[in-house]
Design a protein around this motif. Structure first.
Motif, PDB file in Angstrom:
ATOM      1  N   TYR A 137       0.828  -1.203   0.000  1.00  0.00           N
ATOM      2  CA  TYR A 137       0.000   0.000   0.000  1.00  0.00           C
ATOM      3  C   TYR A 137       0.869   1.262   0.000  1.00  0.00           C
ATOM      4  O   TYR A 137       1.830   1.362   0.756  1.00  0.00           O
ATOM      5  CB  TYR A 137      -0.847   0.076   1.259  1.00  0.00           C
ATOM      6  N   PRO A 138       0.480   2.249  -0.813  1.00  0.00           N
ATOM      7  CA  PRO A 138       1.032   3.602  -0.644  1.00  0.00           C
ATOM      8  C   PRO A 138       0.255   4.282   0.496  1.00  0.00           C
ATOM      9  O   PRO A 138      -0.484   3.611   1.226  1.00  0.00           O
ATOM     10  CB  PRO A 138       0.736   4.251  -2.000  1.00  0.00           C
ATOM     11  N   GLY A 139       0.381   5.597   0.677  1.00  0.00           N
ATOM     12  CA  GLY A 139      -0.440   6.300   1.664  1.00  0.00           C
ATOM     13  C   GLY A 139      -1.896   6.217   1.248  1.00  0.00           C
ATOM     14  O   GLY A 139      -2.222   6.473   0.088  1.00  0.00           O
ATOM     15  N   ILE A 140      -2.782   5.844   2.172  1.00  0.00           N
ATOM     16  CA  ILE A 140      -4.195   5.669   1.818  1.00  0.00           C
ATOM     17  C   ILE A 140      -5.004   6.858   2.362  1.00  0.00           C
ATOM     18  O   ILE A 140      -4.962   7.154   3.554  1.00  0.00           O
ATOM     19  CB  ILE A 140      -4.762   4.343   2.406  1.00  0.00           C
ATOM     20  N   VAL A 177       1.622  20.612  -3.894  1.00  0.00           N
ATOM     21  CA  VAL A 177       0.691  20.315  -4.994  1.00  0.00           C
ATOM     22  C   VAL A 177      -0.725  20.118  -4.451  1.00  0.00           C
ATOM     23  O   VAL A 177      -1.694  20.681  -4.983  1.00  0.00           O
ATOM     24  CB  VAL A 177       1.168  19.053  -5.775  1.00  0.00           C
ATOM     25  N   ILE A 178      -0.859  19.350  -3.375  1.00  0.00           N
ATOM     26  CA  ILE A 178      -2.222  19.091  -2.877  1.00  0.00           C
ATOM     27  C   ILE A 178      -2.825  20.376  -2.302  1.00  0.00           C
ATOM     28  O   ILE A 178      -4.032  20.622  -2.431  1.00  0.00           O
ATOM     29  CB  ILE A 178      -2.271  17.908  -1.882  1.00  0.00           C
ATOM     30  N   ALA A 203      -1.739  13.893   4.438  1.00  0.00           N
ATOM     31  CA  ALA A 203      -2.591  14.062   3.254  1.00  0.00           C
ATOM     32  C   ALA A 203      -4.071  13.890   3.589  1.00  0.00           C
ATOM     33  O   ALA A 203      -4.932  14.158   2.747  1.00  0.00           O
ATOM     34  CB  ALA A 203      -2.166  13.084   2.162  1.00  0.00           C
ATOM     35  N   ILE A 204      -4.370  13.461   4.811  1.00  0.00           N
ATOM     36  CA  ILE A 204      -5.759  13.422   5.283  1.00  0.00           C
ATOM     37  C   ILE A 204      -6.017  14.615   6.203  1.00  0.00           C
ATOM     38  O   ILE A 204      -6.996  15.341   6.036  1.00  0.00           O
ATOM     39  CB  ILE A 204      -6.043  12.095   6.024  1.00  0.00           C
ATOM     40  N   GLU A 205      -5.084  14.819   7.134  1.00  0.00           N
ATOM     41  CA  GLU A 205      -5.222  15.948   8.082  1.00  0.00           C
ATOM     42  C   GLU A 205      -5.446  17.258   7.337  1.00  0.00           C
ATOM     43  O   GLU A 205      -6.218  18.114   7.767  1.00  0.00           O
ATOM     44  CB  GLU A 205      -3.939  16.108   8.903  1.00  0.00           C
ATOM     45  N   ILE A 206      -4.769  17.432   6.217  1.00  0.00           N
ATOM     46  CA  ILE A 206      -4.820  18.694   5.485  1.00  0.00           C
ATOM     47  C   ILE A 206      -6.257  19.048   5.065  1.00  0.00           C
ATOM     48  O   ILE A 206      -6.662  20.209   5.119  1.00  0.00           O
ATOM     49  CB  ILE A 206      -3.849  18.658   4.270  1.00  0.00           C
ATOM     50  N   PHE A 207      -7.042  18.033   4.721  1.00  0.00           N
ATOM     51  CA  PHE A 207      -8.431  18.289   4.312  1.00  0.00           C
ATOM     52  C   PHE A 207      -9.278  18.727   5.510  1.00  0.00           C
ATOM     53  O   PHE A 207     -10.064  19.674   5.416  1.00  0.00           O
ATOM     54  CB  PHE A 207      -9.044  17.030   3.687  1.00  0.00           C
ATOM     55  N   HIS A 208      -9.112  18.016   6.643  1.00  0.00           N
ATOM     56  CA  HIS A 208      -9.889  18.366   7.845  1.00  0.00           C
ATOM     57  C   HIS A 208      -9.574  19.797   8.276  1.00  0.00           C
ATOM     58  O   HIS A 208     -10.468  20.578   8.578  1.00  0.00           O
ATOM     59  CB  HIS A 208      -9.556  17.388   8.978  1.00  0.00           C
TER      60      HIS A 208
END
Ligand code: AKB
Length: 324
Positions: free
Chosen positions: A170-173, A251-252, A188-193
Motif C-alpha cells: 500500500y502507498p499512503g491511503i 501540490v495538494i 494528506a488526510i489531516e490537510i483536508f480536515h
C-alpha cells in the motif's frame, strides 16, 4: 464451502471500510470483524464482532474454528511513525500477528490470507522514481523492516507450505470516513480536515516531499480483487506494487485552494520528514496491472473533489453540489 471471512484489525482505517465493502458483497454474517478494541457504535452494530488480540494465536484460532473461517484479512499493524517511537512493540506486533496467521493457514485451518505490505519496504538506496517491483530494498524504519521481513515470510510459507497468501504494498491511503493513526502519509488526510475547519494547515512534511498515495476506494477494491483472482494469476507471493497518484504537500494544497481560495499552508517538518525522504516518490505497478488486471479509478483531481465534498457534508459546512 462458502467463503467466510475474518478481518483482524477491522476497526482501523482500512479495516473499517474493507469490512463494510465485504459485508455489502457477501452479506453481514459472512464477514466476522475483529479487533483488540471496539469500533464506533455504527460499526459494532453492522455485523458479528469478536475481540481478538492479533498477537495471541489461540484467540485467532478460536475465532477461526468457531466461525468456520475460510479467508483471513490481517489488517492490524503499527505504522511507520508510531513504530519509530516504540520499535520493539512495533516489531513484535507486526511480526507475531503475521506468523500467527501464516501458521494457522499452514495447518490448513484457513484457505487464503491477505496481508498488507507497504511502500515502506523501500529505503534510501532504492530508485525513487517509478520504483520497480523488484529492486534494492534497504528499509530504514522499524515498520519498513517488519514489512520487508513479512514479505519474505509470505513467500516462504507459499513456497514451502503451499499457503495461499496474497499481499499489496500500500502507498499512503487517503480516506474521510475513518482517521488514520501513526503513519507518515497521514498529513494528506489531516490537510483536508484542517482546510475545511480552519482554512489553514501546518504540514509536518516539507513542501516538496513527493509520496505515492491512493484513495481508499481503490485500496479496498485492489484488496478484494487480488483475493478473488484465480491463484494462477498471482505470480508474486511476496507483495505487489500498486499505484494511483503521487503528489507533494505543495501540490495538494494548490488543489485544495481550488475549492477553498483562503486556504493557507505552512511547513514545519518533524521526525516524520526523515521517514518520508527515504521512501519512493512514485511506484511502477506494471506487474499488478498485467497479472490480475489491476487499475485505479481515482486520480489526484477526483480524490480531492471526493474528499472536499464528503468532509464538507460530514462537517455540514456547505451543501455538497455533487451526488455520488
Ligand atoms: C505509513 O505512513 O506508515 C503508512 C504506509 C505508507 O504504509 N501509511
Amino acid at each position: 464451502m462458502n467463503t467466510k471471512i475474518l478481518v483482524i484489525g477491522a476497526c482501523g482505517q482500512i479495516g473499517t471500510e474493507l469490512t463494510a465493502k465485504l459485508r455489502l458483497q457477501l452479506g453481514k454474517d459472512a464477514v466476522i470483524a475483529s479487533d483488540i478494541k471496539e469500533g464506533t457504535d455504527e460499526f459494532m452494530n453492522s455485523g458479528p464482532f469478536e475481540f481478538i488480540n492479533a498477537m495471541d494465536k489461540g484467540e485467532i484460532l478460536e475465532a477461526v474454528e468457531k466461525h468456520h473461517i475460510t479467508d483471513v484479512y490481517l489488517m492490524s499493524a503499527m505504522l511507520s511513525a508510531t513504530a519509530e517511537k516504540y520499535p520493539s512493540k512495533g516489531w513484535d506486533l507486526n511480526m507475531a500477528s503475521l506468523l500467527n496467521v501464516l501458521e494457522i493457514a499452514k495447518a490448513k485451518k484457513i484457505k487464503k490470507v491477505f496481508w498488507p505490505s507497504s511502500i515502506a519496504v523501500f529505503g534510501p538506496t532504492t530508485p525513487k522514481k517509478d520504483t520497480p517491483q523488484t529492486t534494492i530494498m534497504e528499509p530504514s524504519t522499524v515498520y519498513g523492516i517488519s514489512k520487508q521481513a513479512g514479505e519474505r515470510w509470505c513467500e516462504y510459507y507459499f513456497n514451502n507450505y503451499g499457503v495461499d497468501v496474497r499481499s499489496l504494498r500500500y502507498p499512503g491511503i487517503i480516506s474521510w470516513k475513518t482517521n488514520p493513526g501513526g503513519g507518515t502519509t497521514d498529513y494528506a488526510i489531516e490537510i483536508f480536515h484542517e482546510a475545511l475547519r480552519h482554512k489553514k494547515y501546518c504540514s509536518f512534511l516539507s513542501a516538496e516531499t513527493r509520496l505515492p498515495m491512493m484513495y481508499m476506494d481503490d485500496a479496498v477494491e485492489a484488496t478484494i480483487q487480488i483475493m478473488n483472482a484465480p491463484g494462477s494469476e498471482i505470480k508474486i507471493r511476496s507483495s505487489y506494487n500498486i499505484a494511483a497518484m503521487s503528489f507533494t504537500p505543495e501540490v495538494i494544497s494548490e488543489k485544495i485552494k481550488g475549492y477553498i481560495p483562503e486556504f493557507e499552508i505552512t511547513y514545519k517538518p518533524d521526525s516524520r520528514q526523515s521517514i518520508a525522504s527515504n521512501w519512493p516518490q512514485s511506484i511502477d505497478d506494471t506487474e499488478a496491472r498485467k497479472d490480475w488486471n489491476w487499475s485505479h479509478q481515482f486520480n489526484l483531481e477526483k480524490m480531492v473533489e471526493r474528499m472536499i465534498y464528503s468532509l464538507s457534508n460530514k462537517y455540514k459546512l456547505m451543501e455538497p453540489e455533487l451526488n455520488y
